[in-house]
Design an enzyme around this catalytic site. Sequence first.
Site, PDB file in Angstrom:
ATOM      1  N   LEU A 140       0.855  -1.187   0.000  1.00  0.00           N
ATOM      2  CA  LEU A 140       0.000   0.000   0.000  1.00  0.00           C
ATOM      3  C   LEU A 140       0.882   1.225   0.000  1.00  0.00           C
ATOM      4  O   LEU A 140       1.998   1.214   0.546  1.00  0.00           O
ATOM      5  CB  LEU A 140      -0.905   0.009   1.237  1.00  0.00           C
ATOM      6  CG  LEU A 140      -1.904  -1.129   1.400  1.00  0.00           C
ATOM      7  CD1 LEU A 140      -2.687  -0.957   2.695  1.00  0.00           C
ATOM      8  CD2 LEU A 140      -2.844  -1.223   0.214  1.00  0.00           C
ATOM      9  N   ASP A 141       0.397   2.317  -0.594  1.00  0.00           N
ATOM     10  CA  ASP A 141       1.122   3.584  -0.520  1.00  0.00           C
ATOM     11  C   ASP A 141       1.317   3.977   0.936  1.00  0.00           C
ATOM     12  O   ASP A 141       0.550   3.569   1.823  1.00  0.00           O
ATOM     13  CB  ASP A 141       0.346   4.689  -1.236  1.00  0.00           C
ATOM     14  CG  ASP A 141       0.193   4.416  -2.723  1.00  0.00           C
ATOM     15  OD1 ASP A 141       0.986   3.619  -3.261  1.00  0.00           O
ATOM     16  OD2 ASP A 141      -0.725   4.989  -3.331  1.00  0.00           O
ATOM     17  N   ARG A 142       2.313   4.792   1.181  1.00  0.00           N
ATOM     18  CA  ARG A 142       2.589   5.227   2.551  1.00  0.00           C
ATOM     19  C   ARG A 142       1.357   5.827   3.220  1.00  0.00           C
ATOM     20  O   ARG A 142       1.055   5.527   4.382  1.00  0.00           O
ATOM     21  CB  ARG A 142       3.723   6.250   2.544  1.00  0.00           C
ATOM     22  CG  ARG A 142       4.148   6.689   3.947  1.00  0.00           C
ATOM     23  CD  ARG A 142       4.980   7.950   3.907  1.00  0.00           C
ATOM     24  NE  ARG A 142       4.180   9.085   3.442  1.00  0.00           N
ATOM     25  CZ  ARG A 142       4.588  10.359   3.516  1.00  0.00           C
ATOM     26  NH1 ARG A 142       5.784  10.639   4.001  1.00  0.00           N
ATOM     27  NH2 ARG A 142       3.821  11.330   3.079  1.00  0.00           N
ATOM     28  N   THR A 144      -1.811   5.452   2.404  1.00  0.00           N
ATOM     29  CA  THR A 144      -3.006   4.609   2.351  1.00  0.00           C
ATOM     30  C   THR A 144      -2.995   3.658   3.529  1.00  0.00           C
ATOM     31  O   THR A 144      -1.978   3.005   3.791  1.00  0.00           O
ATOM     32  CB  THR A 144      -3.061   3.809   1.033  1.00  0.00           C
ATOM     33  OG1 THR A 144      -3.031   4.717  -0.069  1.00  0.00           O
ATOM     34  CG2 THR A 144      -4.320   2.969   0.966  1.00  0.00           C
ATOM     35  N   ARG A 194      -6.046   6.465  -7.062  1.00  0.00           N
ATOM     36  CA  ARG A 194      -5.913   7.912  -6.919  1.00  0.00           C
ATOM     37  C   ARG A 194      -5.939   8.600  -8.285  1.00  0.00           C
ATOM     38  O   ARG A 194      -6.596   9.642  -8.468  1.00  0.00           O
ATOM     39  CB  ARG A 194      -4.615   8.226  -6.168  1.00  0.00           C
ATOM     40  CG  ARG A 194      -4.579   7.603  -4.775  1.00  0.00           C
ATOM     41  CD  ARG A 194      -3.177   7.556  -4.174  1.00  0.00           C
ATOM     42  NE  ARG A 194      -2.647   8.878  -3.899  1.00  0.00           N
ATOM     43  CZ  ARG A 194      -1.465   9.098  -3.305  1.00  0.00           C
ATOM     44  NH1 ARG A 194      -0.705   8.058  -2.943  1.00  0.00           N
ATOM     45  NH2 ARG A 194      -1.048  10.328  -3.084  1.00  0.00           N
TER      46      ARG A 194
END
Length: 583
Positions: free
Chosen positions: A403-405, A407, A528
Amino acid sequence: MSFLVKFATVVLVRNGSVKFGPKEDSHNFNARGALETSRSPQAADRALAVSNFVDIIFEDDDYFFVNKPPGISVAGEAGEPNGFHERVKLHARQTYGHWPNLLHRLDKPTSGIMCYAKTEAAAKHYLRLQQTRGAITKDYLAVVQGGPQRDSGRIHGGICKSRDCTTFVVRGRRSGKEVLTTYRVLARGPSSAPKLGDLCGISLRLFTGRKHQIRASLRKLGCPIVGDEQYGGAPFHRLLLHAHRLAFTGEDGVLYDVRCLSKWGEGLDDLVVPTQRKQRTHDVAQPEDQAGHEGRPGMLRQADADAITRVENKTKGDLAPMSGAQPAAKQRGAVEPKHEMELGASDPASTWRIVLEEWSLLVVDKGHGLLTVPGKGPAKADCLLSRLRDAGWDGISHAPHRLDRDTSGLVALGRTAEAHRSLATQFQARTIGKRYEALVLGWPATDEGEVDVPIGKLREANVKFGRMVAVPADSGGIVNGHAVEGARSCLTQWRVVERGVRKSGHDHPVQYARVALIPVTGRAHQLRVHMQHIGHPILGDQLHGTEIAIAASSRLCLHAAALSFNHPEDACLEVKAESPVPF
């Protein structure tokens, strides 16, 4: 002691639906579930006499399952020429008119479920499944002395006969034939009999099928089974080992899931009554404050409470540091600041919690502001993987997905190389179910839709790092006057859950929508970018959002709310996990 059946359940699953009881057909079944046939009253009397020795749990046209009592040999032995198998054969001969096919055996002192095939085709199918590890689920219940130190684990090695050839011994992997047994502690408690001391009820699963495998493995673990004097257990009037579950998929796609609990008495039943499952689903229970989300459109629905497994979360409520007795006296989830916050680095205040833990698998609920894997440079070394290692979960060096930082939400991790490969293969094959929830700016014109637009990396002049952008079909691969690198097709499905109005940082209300997002593909920043492309950027998205969207939230309002995938060790077992949405 007489052997009583306390609980027996059979589940058949065909084409995704659940059916309780035998398959629907034109035959008649009696109260015991046995197939009724036309025979003379004298033959019926003889069959009834044999049935007193053969407890049929369930049967259909292909298989029947019997409950073997303890203390009787399957094949017979000296002084006991008519073993349990002979009794079953006589019952089958009188009931069906032919002998059945014996598919597996239990030790003489072991009680529980045995399976027979009524036809050659059914027998061959079962024997083919035996060649694939994990294709047949065999679960046992046992009461052991003392108990293992850990609440779950595995016993892996090689089994061979002892020097005096009276028992079997589990040693290193190179010794004898491979054995693999996993275990889970159900309960611990003192015995009412002083001679037995402290006892432990455990559930065991076999991945190999060797003679005396469980008994020898538990002796190696230092907790022999009560009543197993041959392997160092305390004397008792019977061996407290019971084959309580057998599950496999039939040739016609029907899932057989047969269970039978033994009532042992003497205050031991409370140690060995596991969660009563009626569907092969490993489902993580939702916290109480999220119960109302089940009815939202676009959510993964939970089955009826009586038809699923409930696995209790390790922690309750919002994301918070966890505490408790852990390796090296560390608190799992606690974190000490390692460096000042830098651009793209993890926030030292970010937290995480364990949702599901097995010896080969972890499902973690990651807080926003925490990298999943380390980035470049020492400032970005702090991440979810490093914190797991610091907290005692050694061996986790890679993530099959990330996951993105900024998220938050669920991350599935393999604790073994085999589990990691299984999860990575499922993500690559797009067989894993993923559902996100987000708050987006504005109200979409429709309640649901999809975005099918390629995404690539745009490297603009005087910009050190590229960013992901949507590449419409009519753009010719050019965005903002620059060529886009590595554009690939991406598909996102979305559905509006609710619409509302909230205040933003500009002190005026803005319209927002809560949406459920299903990423069919798995491109970086896909959700996103796609939501920004259709004019509804995610609130708090400082990279792809508009000024109003950024001002509307102090964090990125994107959360990985649900995961579903096949268990790395058993492809027939589906793992489902859900996480409460923190915004």
